[in-house]
Design a protein around this motif. Structure first.
Motif, PDB file in Angstrom:
ATOM      1  N   LEU A  13       0.815  -1.214   0.000  1.00 39.16           N
ATOM      2  CA  LEU A  13       0.000   0.000   0.000  1.00 39.16           C
ATOM      3  C   LEU A  13       0.845   1.260   0.000  1.00 39.16           C
ATOM      4  O   LEU A  13       0.510   2.239  -0.650  1.00 39.16           O
ATOM      5  N   ASP A  14       1.958   1.261   0.703  1.00 39.16           N
ATOM      6  CA  ASP A  14       2.745   2.489   0.829  1.00 39.16           C
ATOM      7  C   ASP A  14       3.846   2.610  -0.208  1.00 39.16           C
ATOM      8  O   ASP A  14       4.501   3.625  -0.299  1.00 39.16           O
ATOM      9  N   GLN A  15       4.096   1.528  -0.968  1.00 40.72           N
ATOM     10  CA  GLN A  15       5.233   1.550  -1.865  1.00 40.72           C
ATOM     11  C   GLN A  15       4.855   1.676  -3.335  1.00 40.72           C
ATOM     12  O   GLN A  15       5.684   2.026  -4.152  1.00 40.72           O
ATOM     13  N   ILE A  16       3.596   1.396  -3.683  1.00 35.83           N
ATOM     14  CA  ILE A  16       3.204   1.424  -5.094  1.00 35.83           C
ATOM     15  C   ILE A  16       3.074   2.869  -5.560  1.00 35.83           C
ATOM     16  O   ILE A  16       2.455   3.695  -4.900  1.00 35.83           O
ATOM     17  N   THR A  17       3.661   3.183  -6.681  1.00 32.26           N
ATOM     18  CA  THR A  17       3.533   4.500  -7.295  1.00 32.26           C
ATOM     19  C   THR A  17       2.696   4.374  -8.553  1.00 32.26           C
ATOM     20  O   THR A  17       3.117   3.761  -9.537  1.00 32.26           O
ATOM     21  N   VAL A  18       1.510   4.905  -8.524  1.00 29.31           N
ATOM     22  CA  VAL A  18       0.643   4.864  -9.694  1.00 29.31           C
ATOM     23  C   VAL A  18       1.043   5.994 -10.631  1.00 29.31           C
ATOM     24  O   VAL A  18       1.203   7.134 -10.191  1.00 29.31           O
ATOM     25  N   PRO A  19       1.292   5.718 -11.892  1.00 25.91           N
ATOM     26  CA  PRO A  19       1.740   6.764 -12.820  1.00 25.91           C
ATOM     27  C   PRO A  19       0.734   7.899 -12.933  1.00 25.91           C
ATOM     28  O   PRO A  19      -0.474   7.668 -12.929  1.00 25.91           O
ATOM     29  N   ALA A  20       1.252   9.119 -13.064  1.00 22.77           N
ATOM     30  CA  ALA A  20       0.367  10.287 -13.148  1.00 22.77           C
ATOM     31  C   ALA A  20      -0.349  10.334 -14.479  1.00 22.77           C
ATOM     32  O   ALA A  20      -1.434  10.869 -14.588  1.00 22.77           O
ATOM     33  N   ARG A  21       0.232   9.804 -15.496  1.00 22.87           N
ATOM     34  CA  ARG A  21      -0.369   9.855 -16.828  1.00 22.87           C
ATOM     35  C   ARG A  21      -0.766   8.455 -17.289  1.00 22.87           C
ATOM     36  O   ARG A  21      -0.115   7.462 -16.972  1.00 22.87           O
ATOM     37  N   ILE A  22      -1.796   8.401 -18.036  1.00 18.89           N
ATOM     38  CA  ILE A  22      -2.247   7.140 -18.623  1.00 18.89           C
ATOM     39  C   ILE A  22      -1.144   6.541 -19.484  1.00 18.89           C
ATOM     40  O   ILE A  22      -0.960   5.326 -19.545  1.00 18.89           O
ATOM     41  N   ARG A  23      -0.349   7.408 -20.108  1.00 19.90           N
ATOM     42  CA  ARG A  23       0.682   6.944 -21.027  1.00 19.90           C
ATOM     43  C   ARG A  23       1.631   5.959 -20.363  1.00 19.90           C
ATOM     44  O   ARG A  23       2.016   4.948 -20.969  1.00 19.90           O
ATOM     45  N   ASP A  24       1.990   6.234 -19.135  1.00 21.57           N
ATOM     46  CA  ASP A  24       2.943   5.349 -18.465  1.00 21.57           C
ATOM     47  C   ASP A  24       2.388   3.939 -18.345  1.00 21.57           C
ATOM     48  O   ASP A  24       3.096   2.951 -18.561  1.00 21.57           O
ATOM     49  N   GLY A  25       1.118   3.850 -18.005  1.00 16.07           N
ATOM     50  CA  GLY A  25       0.505   2.535 -17.877  1.00 16.07           C
ATOM     51  C   GLY A  25       0.402   1.822 -19.201  1.00 16.07           C
ATOM     52  O   GLY A  25       0.658   0.604 -19.297  1.00 16.07           O
ATOM     53  N   VAL A  26       0.025   2.556 -20.246  1.00 19.22           N
ATOM     54  CA  VAL A  26      -0.104   1.952 -21.575  1.00 19.22           C
ATOM     55  C   VAL A  26       1.241   1.400 -22.038  1.00 19.22           C
ATOM     56  O   VAL A  26       1.341   0.265 -22.527  1.00 19.22           O
ATOM     57  N   LEU A  27       2.294   2.182 -21.860  1.00 20.00           N
ATOM     58  CA  LEU A  27       3.605   1.751 -22.350  1.00 20.00           C
ATOM     59  C   LEU A  27       4.147   0.566 -21.565  1.00 20.00           C
ATOM     60  O   LEU A  27       4.821  -0.310 -22.131  1.00 20.00           O
ATOM     61  N   GLU A  28       3.861   0.524 -20.283  1.00 20.80           N
ATOM     62  CA  GLU A  28       4.341  -0.618 -19.509  1.00 20.80           C
ATOM     63  C   GLU A  28       3.607  -1.893 -19.929  1.00 20.80           C
ATOM     64  O   GLU A  28       4.185  -2.973 -20.015  1.00 20.80           O
ATOM     65  N   ARG A  29       2.313  -1.764 -20.211  1.00 18.41           N
ATOM     66  CA  ARG A  29       1.559  -2.922 -20.708  1.00 18.41           C
ATOM     67  C   ARG A  29       2.055  -3.336 -22.091  1.00 18.41           C
ATOM     68  O   ARG A  29       2.133  -4.521 -22.418  1.00 18.41           O
ATOM     69  N   LEU A  30       2.380  -2.338 -22.907  1.00 15.63           N
ATOM     70  CA  LEU A  30       2.889  -2.633 -24.247  1.00 15.63           C
ATOM     71  C   LEU A  30       4.174  -3.453 -24.166  1.00 15.63           C
ATOM     72  O   LEU A  30       4.405  -4.378 -24.958  1.00 15.63           O
ATOM     73  N   ALA A  31       4.994  -3.133 -23.187  1.00 14.04           N
ATOM     74  CA  ALA A  31       6.281  -3.821 -23.055  1.00 14.04           C
ATOM     75  C   ALA A  31       6.120  -5.308 -22.718  1.00 14.04           C
ATOM     76  O   ALA A  31       7.035  -6.108 -22.974  1.00 14.04           O
ATOM     77  N   HIS A  32       4.970  -5.691 -22.155  1.00 13.43           N
ATOM     78  CA  HIS A  32       4.749  -7.089 -21.801  1.00 13.43           C
ATOM     79  C   HIS A  32       4.267  -7.929 -22.985  1.00 13.43           C
ATOM     80  O   HIS A  32       4.164  -9.147 -22.875  1.00 13.43           O
ATOM     81  N   LEU A  33       3.955  -7.268 -24.118  1.00 12.70           N
ATOM     82  CA  LEU A  33       3.478  -8.001 -25.290  1.00 12.70           C
ATOM     83  C   LEU A  33       4.664  -8.483 -26.126  1.00 12.70           C
ATOM     84  O   LEU A  33       5.775  -7.925 -26.049  1.00 12.70           O
ATOM     85  N   ASP A  34       4.423  -9.506 -26.954  1.00 10.29           N
ATOM     86  CA  ASP A  34       5.503 -10.005 -27.789  1.00 10.29           C
ATOM     87  C   ASP A  34       5.740  -9.054 -28.967  1.00 10.29           C
ATOM     88  O   ASP A  34       4.984  -8.109 -29.194  1.00 10.29           O
ATOM     89  N   ARG A  35       6.814  -9.336 -29.713  1.00  7.42           N
ATOM     90  CA  ARG A  35       7.232  -8.435 -30.792  1.00  7.42           C
ATOM     91  C   ARG A  35       6.145  -8.227 -31.859  1.00  7.42           C
ATOM     92  O   ARG A  35       5.888  -7.085 -32.240  1.00  7.42           O
TER      93      ARG A  35
END
Length: 947
Positions: free
Chosen positions: A265-287
């Motif tokens: 609860l105290d350590q998670i940093t939720v990104p301020a912008r939607i972009r950060d979340g989208v790009l991190e999810r993108l990185a988990h996809l295959d080429r």
């Protein structure tokens, strides 16, 4: 915590529709009415406008056409509507269409073989656009469409917005409109005033918990979790969804005691912008999935898998697998026969992450894929991003021409400016492109600055045969930016090189005939006007109209009475759009010179005529110029109610070039002077006027600047202040410019004992002004005569001259000037011992000034009346609203958002204001903070504790 203490997370589901039951009922109830309605769904990006529309359409039985406006950097004229209609028509031959729909050939080239023949071409873009609108309306009716849904109208081009208005206001219209946009203040959404507005706000904590639980399949989430998410995302559904998906991908979600919680609860940093979340999810996809998503982001609109194969170079199998993976994680969704990003923010996040070299290659491939469709604007976008200059130039110019043909001059100008600045054109091509620019459609100052720089660079290297045309275009840009002196220099150099181009030579000579920007004597300007007359072909209606407009403005600006006779030759009605624009522009300029001559009824009629001619053209600059001249006219004629606020708004409007908005600033300062307020922006006005001097404003600002010192007994300073302006008038022999300056100058000369100089100036002024037609000069000349007489001790002669001046000013009417000289006449009576007459005249003057709102002057006279025992109530004008040098709450909001790096348009969207309003508030804030640029705001705001 050990792994065994918690349960593993499960797969995420699509979120449930949450928290919009009231809005859903409002929209559905409206659409159930028997008569057509207009619904406007508003809210910030990601708030759920599209999801609400989807839920609405599930329960609607009407035949619906869905139009989605993509966030292109330059919106394509009518493209979104045309694409939606193309997809809705299975076979155009099955529709019963009239010959009018032949006008659709230009926007549906693939239907050319099945549409009626093209109608006769129209020279008027506005008429052509109206005919196209009628044809589109007929096509919509033939399809039986009763509900038109337009998504993301903030990205629509002006022609599409005008089409919506046309469709809704047609006689017997039976079409409802459902429109979504990010802000209620989209300037072009000129829809009917009874449109039903639905505003979407962020979800509550309870609604957040419900939505997140629906994604996790097994409720509930903990209150701490829901509150945490609501705080970090403001309850924006898209931000909520992306945050939950990111936390799921990070394995930061777990079940404890039957409830979903965060792992740390105290350590998670939720990104301020939607972009950060989208790009991190993108990185988990295959080429392959990443490659497909990047290609889809480049295309920017629905694209089928075969198209993605062509763009990415993937084999069909991996491409299909990539699409499936992107659909599975809900970054893409199926749209018609293709796939597209489910939200523009998601697409933009992916697009911004693509390396530059990959992005260029993908745009090139996308352009080549779409080239067969023949949509110039879309192709221009792709080939520009690919840096394929030849093809970009070709398609961008085609797009500019098509936008102009559809009556969308604003979009046309954007393409032309892009070409002029970035297409690496040679001198001849740059001159040709610049010649197409409609400056009436240009907003703000920055476009001029960059265009002028590009033209100067090209001029240094262009071949001799292109130099004249290029220099003329540079002169046009300089003149429209307000740099008249620079423009005149370029024009004189251009004329010899334009010897073989009669029309452009004539236009250059007409511009040289206008007296602004030089110290040339009037005769030199007249010489250019005479040379232009030798070149004109008056039998050509378009050329003849342009010549008569500019030639008449030149003559009247030089004080030539023959201009009033020539004015009668201007046509009243024209059909050619170029003539109409020339007449609109001409009437604005003619109203300007009519003000100099004191021909106020004519000036008002010219402004009304200009407004009628410019109506529907979408020229913001013309509208601003009309408003500026109206403000000046109202100042002169005493229509002061609400004038201070109007003048201040125009003076602070950064979309108006500085040399023009200073006219409004002068009116605001004159009103401040009359009200007795400190002239805090006088230096700004002086600097603004002299930057592009000389013009008639040179004399006006000198008069205003000298009044204060003269009243304070510093007459020598007043003489010094007026020296440069009076020297210019002597050099140019432009005595119409002296109507405000001459009386102040004469009073200052008399006060320092230079009575002979005062008398000589008065006589020179009297001889220099036109003997006929000028109504403004008699009052000014009589005032100068009275001042000289009073300084000589001849108060009877002074009193008579002051009364003559008051009558002359009254006839215009110019009540403030009339009342001021009437006060002087009354004071002459008191000095001469005619106390009763003087007090009666001063009492009437006091009443007039009080009614006008000139509190400073009225208070001055009230003191004299009180000293002579005349009782008069002190009028109350109310307090002056304002925050002084402090930022208003609205200015503070703008400063804080600008400090975050947001553009004016982004600030406007965030605060639900128009860009014009934000521009004015930013200008006022910069002035109060003592800053010269928005780039200084972050540091200054932090230092001042504003953040």
């Amino acid at each position: 915590m050990r792994a065994s203490d918690s349960e593993p997370t499960s797969s995420l589901l699509a979120p449930r529709f949450v928290g919009r039951s009231r809005e859903l009922a409002t929209v559905r109830d409206a659409l159930d009415r028997p008569e057509p309605v207009v619904l406007l769904i508003e809210g910030e990006a990601g708030i759920g406008k599209t999801r609400l529309v989807q839920e609405v359409l599930r329960g609607v039985e009407q035949n619906t056409l869905l139009v989605t406006c993509p966030p292109y950097s330059q919106p394509f004229t009518l493209a979104a509507v045309v694409d939606a209609l193309r997809a809705a028509v299975d076979d155009v031959r099955l529709l019963s269409l009239s010959p009018l729909t032949g006008a659709l050939r230009s926007v549906f080239p693939e239907w050319i073989g099945h549409l009626p023949p093209s109608p006769e071409p129209l020279d008027d873009p506005a008429a052509a656009r109206h005919r196209l609108f009628r044809a589109l309306g007929e096509l919509i009716d033939a399809l039986g469409i009763s509900l038109l849904v337009v998504e993301d109208a903030q990205w629509a081009d002006p022609a599409s917005i005008d089409l919506l208005l046309y469709l809704q206001t047609r006689p017997a219209a039976n079409l409802s409109l459902l429109i979504t946009c990010r802000t209620p203040d989209v300037p072009r959404l000129r829809l009917v005033p009874d449109a039903i507005q639905v505003r979407l706000d962020g979800l509550s904590v309870r609604e957040t918990a419900t939505m997140v639980s629906s994604m996790l399949a097994e409720p509930p989430v903990s209150d701490a979790f829901a509150g945490f998410l609501r705080t970090r995302t403001d309850g924006v559904p898209l931000a909520l969804e992306e945050t939950v998906r990111l936390m799921h991908a990070r394995a930061d979600l777990t079940r404890r005691d039957g409830a979903w919680v965060r792992r740390h609860l105290d350590q998670i940093t939720v990104p301020a912008r939607i972009r950060d979340g989208v790009l991190e999810r993108l990185a988990h996809l295959d080429r392959p999935a990443q490659t497909v998503l990047r290609a889809a982001a480049v295309v920017g609109e629905p694209v089928d898998v075969d198209g993605l194969v062509a763009i990415t170079g993937l084999a069909q199998g991996p491409a299909y697998d990539g699409v499936s993976a992107a659909l599975a994680v809900q970054l893409l969704e199926e749209r018609g026969a293709g796939v597209a990003f489910r939200h523009a923010l998601v697409r933009q996040a992916v697009y911004d992450e693509i390396p530059a070299h990959e992005r260029r290659a993908a745009h090139r491939a996308a352009g080549e894929l779409l080239e067969a469709r023949g949509r110039a604007a879309q192709l221009a976008e792709h080939f520009k991003a690919a840096r394929e200059l030849p093809r970009w130039r070709r398609y961008a110019e085609q797009a500019a021409d098509a936008a102009l043909a559809a009556g969308d001059e604003t979009t046309s100008v954007r393409y032309l400016f892009d070409l002029a600045l970035e297409a690496e054109l040679d001198g001849a091509e740059l001159a040709r492109i610049a010649a197409k620019i409609t400056y009436s459609a240009v907003i703000g100052e920055q476009p001029y600055e960059v265009l002028i720089r590009a033209l100067r660079v090209a001029l240094d290297t262009c071949p001799e045969e292109a130099r004249g045309a290029l220099r003329f275009q540079l002169a046009r840009a300089l003149s429209n930016s307000g740099d008249f002196a620079g423009s005149r220099r370029e024009l004189e150099l251009a004329v010899p090189d334009l010897a073989q181009d009669r029309t452009t030579s004539m236009r250059a000579m007409l511009m040289l005939g206008v007296p602004h920007g030089t110290r040339w004597p009037a005769a030199r300007h007249l010489g250019w006007l005479h040379r232009a007359r030798e070149l004109v072909r008056l039998d050509d209606p378009a050329e003849g109209t342009r010549f008569l407009v500019d030639h008449t403005v030149g003559l009247l600006g030089l004080g030539e009475p023959s201009g009033w006779d020539q004015l009668d030759q201007l046509p009243d009605e024209v059909s050619d759009p170029r003539q109409r624009d020339d007449l609109a522009r001409g009437n604005i300029n003619l109203s300007d010179v009519a003000l100099l001559w004191g021909r106020y009824p004519e000036a008002r009629a010219m402004l009304n005529r200009a407004a009628a001619l410019a109506e529907g053209r979408g020229y913001v600059r013309m509208t601003d110029l009309i408003a500026l001249n109206q403000v000046r006219l109202d100042w002169h004629t005493g229509a002061w109610d609400g004038l201070a606020a109007r003048a201040a708004a125009l003076a602070d409007n950064q979309d108006i070039p500085a040399n023009t908005r200073v006219e409004a600033l002068l009116v605001a300062l004159w009103l401040d002077h009359a009200a007795g307020h400190e002239l805090t922006r006088l230096d700004e006005a002086i600097e603004g006027v002299w930057k592009f001097a000389p013009t008639s404003l040179t004399a006006e600002v000198a008069a205003l600047a000298a009044i204060g010192p003269l009243a304070d007994g510093r007459a020598d300073e007043a003489v010094r202040i007026t020296d440069p302006a009076i020297e210019i008038i002597h050099a140019k022999q432009s005595w119409l410019w002296a109507n405000d300056l001459a009386p102040v100058r004469v009073a200052a000369l008399a006060a320092v004992g230079r009575l002979d100089d005062a008398a000589e100036l008065t006589e020179t002024f009297r001889r220099g002004v036109p003997a006929e037609h000028s109504l403004s000069s008699p009052g000014a000349v009589a005032t100068c005569t009275a001042l000289v007489a009073a300084a000589s001790g001849d108060f009877d002669r002074a009193r008579t001259a002051y009364r003559d001046a008051a009558r002359a000013w009254d006839q215009l009417p110019r009540p403030y000037a009339a009342l001021l000289v009437q006060e002087r006449a009354g004071r002459c009576d008191l000095v001469a011992g005619r106390t009763a007459d003087g007090l009666a005249l001063l009492t009437a003057t006091f009443d007039g000034l009080a009614a006008l709102g000139a509190r400073s002057d009225a208070t001055r006279i009230l003191q004299v009346l009180t000293e002579h025992g005349v009782k008069r109530s002190r009028p109350w004008w109310g307090g002056r609203k304002g925050y002084g040098d402090q930022l208003s709450p609205r200015e503070l909001e703008v400063v804080r958002l600008v400090a975050e790096g947001r553009s004016n348009r982004e600030v406007a969207e965030a605060l639900f204001r128009s860009p014009h309003t934000v521009s004015s508030q930013l200008s006022s804030a910069l002035r109060k903070l003592g800053l010269s640029s928005r780039h200084e705001i972050p540091a200054a705001a932090r230092e001042a504790g504003l953040l």
